[in-house]
Scaffold this active site. Structure first.
Site, PDB file in Angstrom:
ATOM      1  N   GLY A 111      73.032  65.515  38.848  1.00 58.06           N
ATOM      2  CA  GLY A 111      71.724  64.883  39.041  1.00 58.06           C
ATOM      3  C   GLY A 111      71.803  63.530  39.707  1.00 58.06           C
ATOM      4  O   GLY A 111      70.791  62.847  39.842  1.00 58.06           O
ATOM      5  N   THR A 115      74.202  66.659  46.067  1.00 55.34           N
ATOM      6  CA  THR A 115      73.802  67.725  46.979  1.00 55.34           C
ATOM      7  C   THR A 115      72.836  67.187  48.026  1.00 55.34           C
ATOM      8  O   THR A 115      72.918  67.536  49.211  1.00 55.34           O
ATOM      9  CB  THR A 115      73.175  68.878  46.172  1.00 55.34           C
ATOM     10  N   ASN A 160      68.992  68.104  35.805  1.00 57.53           N
ATOM     11  CA  ASN A 160      68.621  68.258  37.212  1.00 57.53           C
ATOM     12  C   ASN A 160      67.930  69.599  37.395  1.00 57.53           C
ATOM     13  O   ASN A 160      68.427  70.621  36.935  1.00 57.53           O
ATOM     14  CB  ASN A 160      69.923  68.208  38.043  1.00 57.53           C
TER      15      ASN A 160
HETATM   16  N1  LIG Z   1      68.227  60.332  48.246  1.00 55.33           N
HETATM   17  C1  LIG Z   1      67.330  60.880  47.447  1.00 55.33           C
HETATM   18  N2  LIG Z   1      66.032  60.672  47.662  1.00 55.33           N
HETATM   19  C2  LIG Z   1      65.134  61.222  46.876  1.00 55.33           C
HETATM   20  N3  LIG Z   1      65.410  62.033  45.826  1.00 55.33           N
HETATM   21  C3  LIG Z   1      66.700  62.289  45.550  1.00 55.33           C
HETATM   22  C4  LIG Z   1      67.707  61.754  46.369  1.00 55.33           C
HETATM   23  N4  LIG Z   1      68.873  62.187  45.841  1.00 55.33           N
HETATM   24  C5  LIG Z   1      68.591  62.970  44.786  1.00 55.33           C
HETATM   25  N5  LIG Z   1      67.271  63.050  44.607  1.00 55.33           N
HETATM   26  C6  LIG Z   1      66.591  63.782  43.547  1.00 55.33           C
HETATM   27  O1  LIG Z   1      67.450  64.051  42.492  1.00 55.33           O
HETATM   28  C7  LIG Z   1      67.597  65.453  42.258  1.00 55.33           C
HETATM   29  C8  LIG Z   1      69.015  65.793  41.948  1.00 55.33           C
HETATM   30  O2  LIG Z   1      69.825  65.610  43.087  1.00 55.33           O
HETATM   31  P1  LIG Z   1      71.064  66.551  43.409  1.00 55.33           P
HETATM   32  O3  LIG Z   1      71.557  66.150  44.717  1.00 55.33           O
HETATM   33  O4  LIG Z   1      70.713  67.964  43.229  1.00 55.33           O
HETATM   34  O5  LIG Z   1      72.055  66.120  42.280  1.00 55.33           O
HETATM   35  P2  LIG Z   1      73.530  66.629  42.059  1.00 55.33           P
HETATM   36  O6  LIG Z   1      73.875  67.528  43.184  1.00 55.33           O
HETATM   37  O7  LIG Z   1      74.334  65.382  42.052  1.00 55.33           O
HETATM   38  O8  LIG Z   1      73.535  67.278  40.752  1.00 55.33           O
HETATM   39  C9  LIG Z   1      67.145  66.100  43.548  1.00 55.33           C
HETATM   40  O9  LIG Z   1      66.584  67.368  43.282  1.00 55.33           O
HETATM   41  C10 LIG Z   1      66.123  65.116  44.050  1.00 55.33           C
HETATM   42  O10 LIG Z   1      64.878  65.374  43.423  1.00 55.33           O
HETATM   43 MG   LIG Z   2      74.434  69.388  43.199  1.00 54.31          MG
END
Ligand SMILES: Nc1ncnc2c1ncn2[C@@H]1O[C@H](COP(=O)(O)OP(=O)(O)O)[C@@H](O)[C@H]1O
Ligand SMILES: [Mg+2]
Length: 1111
Positions: A111, A115, A160
């Site tokens: 989260g 990604t 997340n």
């Molecule tokens: N740069 C960003 N700008 C806006 N929202 C973000 C950004 N990075 C993450 N988020 C929010 O946080 C959530 C989780 O991000 P994600 O990349 O899926 O996390 P991880 O892959 O680290 O578990 C995304 O679904 C999005 O809603």
């Molecule tokens: Mg991820």
């Protein structure tokens, strides 16, 4: 270049320190404070040297538009605010221009935004690399692989909504120009336990929900699925089905489109969804307990319908599938024996099967995508890898998965430290600066504890798994305790050092990771590490007539006799991690360290504790320290000069000498101490950040001054330009205006002149006209006078002539009178004697003449009935009367002459009637105007009449009409046809037209009538002689409308025949001879109730008296 709104905003509002290497003082608190400060101003990125620290904003920021990408493109990393685009650009350009393969390692806990960061990199690369049909296709395929893998590999977790449940490393491959030509994806350890169960509030993998929500009903029917997720055990147990932020149906379509774009065949797509459906349906299979005869437990499938449908979907026999799920084959001394599963065993086997199908399907998908996106040509390529892998995980209860994940993170931390230090050291050597030793925690010791051959935890686990006999998680823990008891990073309750530690359960061990302590429960370690599927199940799967299923379970092929055990999950993972490390080490690393600001997915809040925890286990402080070992800041001379050239008069505005000399001049100017700086080969090194900040501050002030100066000059220039423009414009305007004004004046004067001219001309003309008119009038007056004069002369002459004539006439009259007087005088006595009678005679003749002429002129018309006659003087009255009679006779004669014979006869008849009846019979006057028609029945042309008159010779018919004949005996009246001819009276029966009798006309001697209104006549016959048969009958009485005509005509006929008129008596009485008797006929007037006319009379006979009564 104009900055986009986001970057502009950040530059102008740059808060805190954008590169944490420059932090002063360098403490964890200051670092976190800095991050917090920046975060509260939406500045989510901060550098540590070239590492990007990213804090998840949990909201959309205007930082990811194509315009922003354009700004970061080909710019130096420190020129613009920190951004992923900056290091992406750095990596991309180093790869393209310096031929260095790159990798971007994204780490952070679930989260934290890993990604998302990887997508941002992909977006950047897609935009800045070349264009073209083939390149765009490759880009599209690479980008589309994301939603497909996310659908199958991501799930909603508590942390997340779109958590990646697998590790992913993606190599993007470029040609020499830097255009993408393909890629390779490696996946790491999918969290397959999620297929069968999820903790409350979490969901299974997205694809299950997407399929049910987005597939059209017919497709779902072919998959034998119902669209309700609630109907599936694998989906309904966690209590979370719908996520607000996720539109499953829409995502399903994206996944399908993605698969099509990547190049999946239709049949492949269908097969994939058949497997997904089978997993869902298998999850619904339930078992019921059965006790076997030999005392063992067995079970049966209680909902066989579900199994039948799965068998249909996969193309296998239902019985085979049922057997595989309820029994297993055990080899006892080379014999194969089938034993039944208990219910629990069957459920375990079912879930294991589902997990195996799903995780193998996922690996197949990655493989299939790789097949599509792999570079098809043999050409040299450059690579840029992006690693998006799960971060360090510490849960309440940590199991095998967390152990594996954290192992991976340890490894990543290790290469991070190694590479950063190595890089730093290399730079010092490169720049010829003395290396200073840096103290930092090296986690190689933990990595060894886990992965070391033979004595590492993974090795011990494998050893346990391979041991024959009864091995359990407990024996594994014992083995661990034995082997690792002296290791400083290993703790267990049975060890002396931890015996009093109550936080450490007995069935667990604790590792002191670089990022913190984690307690792992050993429960499930052996099983998960073994990752074995009963052979019966893989054989049953292989036996399916389903292409893809067959491919996923190759070990189920019975002809494959090798019973070699497959490598354990742990050793597979270790191998792939080592492979990954090798791969990363061969590339130039770039880092993105993601931080999650809070646990509630809230935007705008930053929980210091949570961030502190992450800063620690990401080793960020370590990172800064390494970066700052020795010198905190370094910069290429040219760039330093460019940035600070305004700080020395010599270098401003431009320096053309040696760059290092220029830098030295600046430093000298700023009085910077020698031990504070070092001169490398290409870079200047600054020991303390404070020095840099002082420089920056001076620069800022100087910039401010310069800006004001520039502004001043610029404003002056602009104003002057403006003034000159105004001046030029003014000249133009005034010249235009004058021209315009002159033109207007000229036009006005011209108009006035014209007006004056025309007035003068008009005045002149009028004058001439007046003169001409006067002249003319004079001429006219002369003519007039002449005319009147001539008239006067003429009139005078005329009067004279008239006078002369009258005088002449008067003379003549006088002369005549004179002559008369003379004559009278001479003949006076003679005249008196004869003149009197002569004059009297003359007068009489004149009067007579006048009377006669008057009569002649006023004669009446020639009509005999015109009674007018001109009046006459009394003295000629008798002459007038005589003349009137004469004139009347004359005109009557003239009238008569004009009459025809017939008219004459008719007139004679009328005259006769007048003679007879005038003033004697009451009804006479009404007969006068009626002409005597005679033949009222028009019998002259009648054939029967012609027949009669041919016999009697009565050719001259004078009268014919129906008459009322009075019966002489009783006075009754009957109707008969009476015809009067010049010869006779004929009485004819009018119905049969037969002659009744004929009386010759000469027999009528007398005719009697009353003077009254009746229309009856009595015809008297001659006295009979010599037996005259007509006379014998005697007189007869007839009545008719035309009685006057009958009497008149018969009288005339008698007269014509005998030359004597019969006697006609008109009196109220007469005597008649009826046959032999004499009868007195008496007419009586005034009888009441009778109508006038024939029908109106009443005839009565009393012996010798016949009484005829009238009204
Ligand atoms: N740069 C960003 N700008 C806006 N929202 C973000 C950004 N990075 C993450 N988020 C929010 O946080 C959530 C989780 O991000 P994600 O990349 O899926 O996390 P991880 O892959 O680290 O578990 C995304 O679904 C999005 O809603
Ligand atoms: Mg991820």
């Amino acid at each position: 270049m104009a900055l986009h709104l986001g970057a502009q905003y950040i530059l102008e509002h740059n808060v805190g320190i954008s590169d944490a290497v420059l932090l002063h003082p360098l403490t964890e608190e200051a670092f976190i404070e800095n991050i917090k400060k920046r975060f509260s101003h939406e500045q989510i990125y901060t550098y540590i040297g070239t590492v990007v620290v990213s804090v998840n904003p949990y909201k959309k920021l205007p930082l990811y538009t194509p315009e922003v990408i354009e700004e970061y493109r080909s710019r130096n990393i420190y020129e613009l605010p920190p951004h992923i685009y900056a290091i992406s650009d750095e990596a991309y350009r180093s790869m393209r221009d310096r031929n260095l393969d790159q990798c971007i390692i994204i780490s952070g806990e679930s989260g934290a935004g890993k990604t998302e960061a990887s997508k941002v990199i992909m977006q950047y690369v897609a935009q800045v690399s070349g264009k073209g049909r083939e390149i765009d296709r490759v880009k599209e395929q690479l980008l589309q692989s994301n939603p497909v893998l996310e659908a199958f590999g991501n799930a909603k977790t508590l942390r997340n909504d779109n958590s990646s449940r697998f590790g992913k490393y993606m190599d993007i491959e470029f040609d020499f120009k830097g255009d993408p030509i393909g890629g390779v994806i490696t996946n790491y350890l999918l969290e397959k336990s999620r297929v069968a169960s999820q903790i409350p509030g979490e969901r299974n993998f997205h694809i299950f929900y997407q399929l049910l929500a987005g597939a059209d009903p017919t497709f779902l029917e072919t998959l034998k699925l119902s669209p309700k997720p609630e109907n599936y055990g694998f989906l309904n147990r966690s209590g979370c089905i719908k996520v607000d932020a996720i539109d499953d149906a829409k995502d399903f379509n994206m996944v399908k489109t993605g698969m099509e774009v990547i190049g999946f065949y239709r049949t492949e797509i269908t097969e994939v969804f058949q497997l997904v459906a089978s997993v869902l349906k298998l999850g619904n299979v339930e078992f019921s307990h059965r006790s076997n005869a030999d005392g063992t437990d067995g079970c049966d499938i209680s909902n066989t319908g579900e199994i039948a449908e799965v068998a249909q979907l996969l193309g296998c026999l239902e019985q085979n599938l049922t057997n595989a799920l309820t029994q297993r084959t055990v080899e006892v001394k080379r014999d194969k024996v089938k034993t039944d599963f208990s219910v629990a065993g069957a459920v375990y086997a079912r879930d294991a099967l589902c997990k195996a199908i799903y995780s193998r399907l996922f690996s197949w998908l990655v493989q299939r995508i790789n097949d599509s996106i792999k570079v098809k040509t043999e050409q040299t390529r450059k690579v840029m890898g992006v690693l998006d892998i799960y971060g360090f995980e510490v849960f309440q209860t940590n199991r095998y998965e967390q152990f594996i994940i954290n192992y991976c993170n340890e490894k990543l931390q290790q290469i991070f430290i190694e590479l950063t230090l190595k890089e730093e050291q290399e730079e010092y050597i490169r720049e010829g600066i003395e290396w200073i030793h840096v103290d930092y925690f090296n986690n190689a010791v933990i990595c060894d504890l886990i992965e070391k051959n033979n004595v590492g935890i993974l090795a011990l686990l494998d050893e346990q798994c391979l041991l024959p006999g009864n091995v359990t998680d407990k024996t594994f823990l014992e083995k661990l305790n034995q082997t690792c008891k002296d290791h400083p990073h290993f703790e267990s309750r049975t060890l002396k050092k931890n015996q009093s530690d109550r936080t450490l359960p007995h069935d667990a061990f604790r590792l002191k990771h670089y990022a913190g302590n984690v307690t792992y429960k050993v429960d499930g370690f052996i099983d998960k590490n073994n990752d074995l599927l009963y052979r019966d199940l893989s054989q049953a799967m292989y036996a399916c007539r389903h292409n893809l299923m067959k491919k996923l379970f190759p070990e189920g092929n019975p002809s494959q006799k090798s019973l070699k055990r497959p490598p354990t999950a742990g050793s597979q993972f270790k191998a792939s991690v080592q492979e990954l490390m090798k791969n990363l080490l061969s590339k130039n690393p770039n880092y993105i360290r993601c931080i999650k600001p809070n646990d509630d997915k809230q935007s705008g809040t930053l929980d210091l504790e949570i961030v502190k925890h992450q800063v620690r286990y990401l080793g960020l402080m370590e990172n800064i320290r390494v970066k700052r070992a020795g010198y905190a800041y370094r910069q290429i001379y040219a760039q330093f000069l460019y940035r600070y050239k305004m700080l020395a008069d010599e270098t401003w505005p431009s320096w053309h000498g040696d760059v290092v000399e220029g830098v030295k001049l600046i430093l000298a100017n700023q009085k910077i101490q020698q031990d504070e700086i070092a001169f490398g080969k290409s870079k200047l090194f600054i020991r303390n950040p404070k020095t840099l900040f002082d420089l920056e501050e001076t620069r800022r002030e100087r910039m401010h001054f310069l800006a004001t100066l520039i502004q001043k000059v610029w404003k002056g220039h602009v104003k002057r330009e403006h003034f000159l423009l105004m001046k030029r414009s003014q000249v133009v305007i005034s010249s235009r205006f004058r021209g315009f004004y002159g033109q207007k004046q000229y036009k006005k004067k011209k108009a006035a002149t014209l007006l004056l001219q025309c007035c003068t001309r008009r005045w002149k003309a009028r004058k001439v006209l007046a003169e001409l008119k006067h002249e003319k009038r004079c001429q006219l007056a002369a003519t007039d006078i002449q005319k009147h004069y001539r008239g006067w002369q003429a009139r005078k002459l005329l009067a004279e002539l008239k006078h002369a004539k009258r005088m002449e006439w008067a003379a003549r009259v006088i002369h005549k009178y004179y002559l008369g007087w003379k004559v009278r005088k001479n003949y006076k006595p003679k005249f008196r004697r004869i003149a009197g009678p002569k004059v009297a005679r003359f007068m009489v003749v004149a009067l007579k003449r006048k009377f006669l002429l008057n009569v002649r002129d006023k004669l009446p018309s020639l009509s005999p009935v015109d009674n007018k006659w001109p009046s006459s003087p009394k003295m000629y009255k008798s002459a007038s009367d005589q003349l009137q009679v004469m004139h009347h006779k004359w005109r009557c004669r003239k009238y008569r002459r004009k009459l025809s014979e017939a008219q004459k006869y008719t007139l004679r008849e009328k005259a006769t009637a007048s003679d007879i009846f005038k003033d004697k019979k009451v009804i006479y006057p009404e007969s006068v105007p009626r002409p005597f028609k005679g033949d009222y029945l028009n019998i002259r042309g009648d054939m029967k009449w012609k027949k009669i008159h041919s016999l009697t010779n009565d050719i001259n018919l004078v009268f014919a009409d129906l008459v009322h004949k009075v019966n002489r005996a009783n006075g009754k009246i009957v109707q008969q046809l009476l015809v009067v001819s010049s010869q006779a009276f004929l009485v004819i029966d009018h119905r049969t037209m037969t002659l009744k009798y004929r009386i010759p006309i000469e027999f009528i001697e007398k005719i009697s009538l009353s003077p009254f209104q009746d229309k009856l006549a009595v015809f008297h016959m001659k006295k009979p002689e010599n037996g005259d048969r007509f006379a014998k009958k005697g007189d007869f009485i007839i009545g008719n409308e035309h009685i006057i005509e009958i009497v008149t005509k018969s009288s005339l006929c008698v007269k014509n025949k005998t030359n004597t008129m019969p006697e006609i008596s008109i009196s109220p009485q007469c005597s008649g001879q009826f046959g032999s008797s004499a009868v007195q006929v008496s007419f009586q007037q005034g009888a009441k109730g009778l109508e006038p006319g024939i029908p109106g009379v009443k005839v009565t006979r009393k012996k010798h008296l016949m009484l005829i009564s009238e009204p």
